[in-house]
Design an enzyme around this catalytic site. Sequence first.
Site, PDB file in Angstrom:
ATOM      1  N   SER A  26     -85.558   3.705 -20.908  1.00  7.20           N
ATOM      2  CA  SER A  26     -85.450   2.322 -21.348  1.00  7.20           C
ATOM      3  C   SER A  26     -85.948   1.360 -20.276  1.00  7.20           C
ATOM      4  CB  SER A  26     -83.996   1.968 -21.666  1.00  7.20           C
ATOM      5  OG  SER A  26     -83.446   2.904 -22.550  1.00  7.20           O
TER       6      SER A  26
HETATM    7  N1  SAH Z   1     -80.889   6.396 -21.554  1.00  5.39           N
HETATM    8  C1  SAH Z   1     -82.157   7.065 -21.503  1.00  5.39           C
HETATM    9  C2  SAH Z   1     -83.052   6.635 -22.613  1.00  5.39           C
HETATM   10  C3  SAH Z   1     -83.305   7.770 -23.516  1.00  5.39           C
HETATM   11  S1  SAH Z   1     -84.213   7.461 -24.961  1.00  5.39           S
HETATM   12  C4  SAH Z   1     -82.796   6.840 -20.165  1.00  5.39           C
HETATM   13  O1  SAH Z   1     -82.306   6.007 -19.426  1.00  5.39           O
HETATM   14  O2  SAH Z   1     -83.762   7.527 -19.844  1.00  5.39           O
HETATM   15  C5  SAH Z   1     -83.099   8.034 -26.176  1.00  5.39           C
HETATM   16  C6  SAH Z   1     -82.745   9.486 -26.170  1.00  5.39           C
HETATM   17  O3  SAH Z   1     -81.846   9.673 -27.241  1.00  5.39           O
HETATM   18  C7  SAH Z   1     -83.879  10.453 -26.409  1.00  5.39           C
HETATM   19  O4  SAH Z   1     -83.990  11.302 -25.323  1.00  5.39           O
HETATM   20  C8  SAH Z   1     -83.471  11.201 -27.672  1.00  5.39           C
HETATM   21  O5  SAH Z   1     -83.808  12.576 -27.632  1.00  5.39           O
HETATM   22  C9  SAH Z   1     -81.986  11.012 -27.685  1.00  5.39           C
HETATM   23  N2  SAH Z   1     -81.304  11.140 -28.975  1.00  5.39           N
HETATM   24  C10 SAH Z   1     -81.693  10.728 -30.189  1.00  5.39           C
HETATM   25  N3  SAH Z   1     -80.754  11.027 -31.111  1.00  5.39           N
HETATM   26  C11 SAH Z   1     -79.735  11.639 -30.446  1.00  5.39           C
HETATM   27  C12 SAH Z   1     -78.480  12.163 -30.837  1.00  5.39           C
HETATM   28  N4  SAH Z   1     -78.060  12.141 -32.095  1.00  5.39           N
HETATM   29  N5  SAH Z   1     -77.704  12.701 -29.884  1.00  5.39           N
HETATM   30  C13 SAH Z   1     -78.098  12.751 -28.593  1.00  5.39           C
HETATM   31  N6  SAH Z   1     -79.269  12.289 -28.181  1.00  5.39           N
HETATM   32  C14 SAH Z   1     -80.083  11.708 -29.082  1.00  5.39           C
END
Ligand code: SAH
Length: 673
Positions: A62
């Site tokens: 993000s």
């Molecule tokens: N907070 C992270 C941003 C990740 S983007 C950072 O700082 O890097 C969002 C993530 O959510 C992705 O990696 C995706 O695989 C995950 N995601 C999507 N649906 C999900 C779910 N139901 N449970 C767990 N992870 C999920």
Amino acid sequence: MGDFDEARAWMVERQIVQRGVRDDYVIEAMRRVPREAFVPSDLREFAYDDTPLPIGGEQSISQPYIVAKMLAAAELQPGDRVLDIGTGSGYAAAIAAEIAGRVDSIERDASLAEGARERLQRLGYENVEVHVGDGTVGLAAHAPYNAIIAAAGGPHVPRALRAQLALGGRLVMPVGGSPSRQRLVKIVRRGEHDYDEHAFADVRFVPLVGDDGWPEPGGAPRTYDSRAEPTAPVPTASTPPPLAVAIRDAAEPLPDIDAPEFATFFDRFAMRRVVLLGEASHGTSEFYRARAAITRRLVERHGFSMLAVEADWADAAIIDRHVRDRPMPGERSRPFRRFPTWMWRNTDFMSLVAWLRSHNAEHRERETRFCGLDIYSLSESIDAVLRYLDSVDPAAARVARERYGCLGPWQKDPAVYARAALSGGYARFEEHMVAQLGDLLKSRLAYAREDGECCLDAARKARLVALAEHYYRAMYYGGPQSWNLRDTHMFDTLRHALDSRGPQARLIVWAHNSHIGDASATQMGRVHDGINLGQLCRAQFGDAAALIGFGTHSGTVAAASDWGGPMEVKTVRPSFDGSVEFSMHGTGLARLLLDLRPGVHDALRERLRAPLLERFIGVIYRPETERYSHYAQASLAGQFDAYVWFDRTSAVSALPVSADEKNHAAQAFPFGV
Ligand code: SAH
């Protein structure tokens, strides 16, 4: 890692603190966590840019500001138990772990989870546990949580997550009826079945895919409970009329642009000091012709004495000499020969230039001047970057072309940054490029002696040179900051132009809607913290500035497919259902003016404060990806004091640029060849 300390401190200051995040725990944590360790190694140079970045598997880390905003909203306290859904790179989990007692972070993609686990361990975060699984069902074994944050957007807040909040616990997650567009929602659990809930920002997150989220891409469609998608309201006696009907009731149908009455509709703005006229594309004839008609009226009848446009200042200075019948500098100059030439080398603009010249010839005592607001010349600078990179590193040049082809304020495609990596070190040429662009600026400024009287005294020239390095650095990378710097500079030029004409002077501006519509009422302002010319004019001039937007439903437009590409006449796709344009189209009126000033149509104005999709076509138009690349959320009534509508529009007719396409050369000067 030491190399990044300064970038990190700068990021926290500019992107977090100055944007109003006040939570000291979050600010301190962001000063400590090395974000460069969470992005792929070939993207480290961008680790502190104001943007999300790809981390593989179509996922992204993000944007720093969004992480800060979410964690501040979650009001993390030392000792808290936190559930972080969507581990991704692990960056948000690390920030949370700096503050809280214990963090459970859950990720559905096993390889991302493994990478994050290993990274967090290496960096010494012992209070984070990474789990592989579906975050929509939470983690009952470790509940209750004082705070739950989700970095992926679902159609609603999963039930299990509400249940796993401790009393007083806070949940922050993106929620929205489409997998890629959401509002950030905050829920506070007040009692067993008692939750406070409010939404506080427009955001774009990747989808939350899971049992109580969106279905697997390509998987079987599922239905959701009533919270998922807003259903169409059932009309009742008290339901307000559909937006299109309310707009039609308030709209003033406009006559043909060529009719003498057309411009009289704009007399209501004649007392303003600055009238800013927008456009929804850079290649639509009706927008040019309408603005020319309004400009002629404001000059002839109401004493406006300057037209300032979103164009290269040096090119505009040649037009200014021409319309005031002053000698041309050195060799006969032919302006606007650089991409995108059709923006000014078109028959509509040429007619206005001819009119200004004859008007000035008849009224020498009150000449109207013409001025370009872009002193650093975006197009000349981009040209220089591309030519240089073409000669030293064609791969880097390809990346640069893609970046400049992005649509400016909404750079929505982090993959473009990813491709930077392939060029083998875009950064290598940065110093050289910044120096070269600085030299270019100095020679442009030296050349400008006579034109200087308009807005460039010696002190201002010196200041421009001093500030140039910052601007060129941002511009070289094509990142979002370059937008804010450019609009701030355009505003400075506008103010100087106005000051140079005395306290009574009044001025007309032509620029794209994205520069003119108050950015604080758009997704660009709210989510990306973009600022623009219209917003700065409102802050400076208050009610003495009029911000007038323009729009269309369909037709044709002159635009390129990529930066530097040839002009094409493209078909403008009919506007999307749910957009401002779609409601305007629904009025059935071919041309209209909507007066959005306070006190005129307040009920409608209130309705048009709600964000709607709005279309932005620049010099590049990509109908294939239109929804993604050209629409953004904006509140029309917040952006503009009035909106001008042409339901069907057509492309401008470009004038030839090359010497062998001779065409009405004599009367076309200064465009003639
Ligand atoms: N907070 C992270 C941003 C990740 S983007 C950072 O700082 O890097 C969002 C993530 O959510 C992705 O990696 C995706 O695989 C995950 N995601 C999507 N649906 C999900 C779910 N139901 N449970 C767990 N992870 C999920």
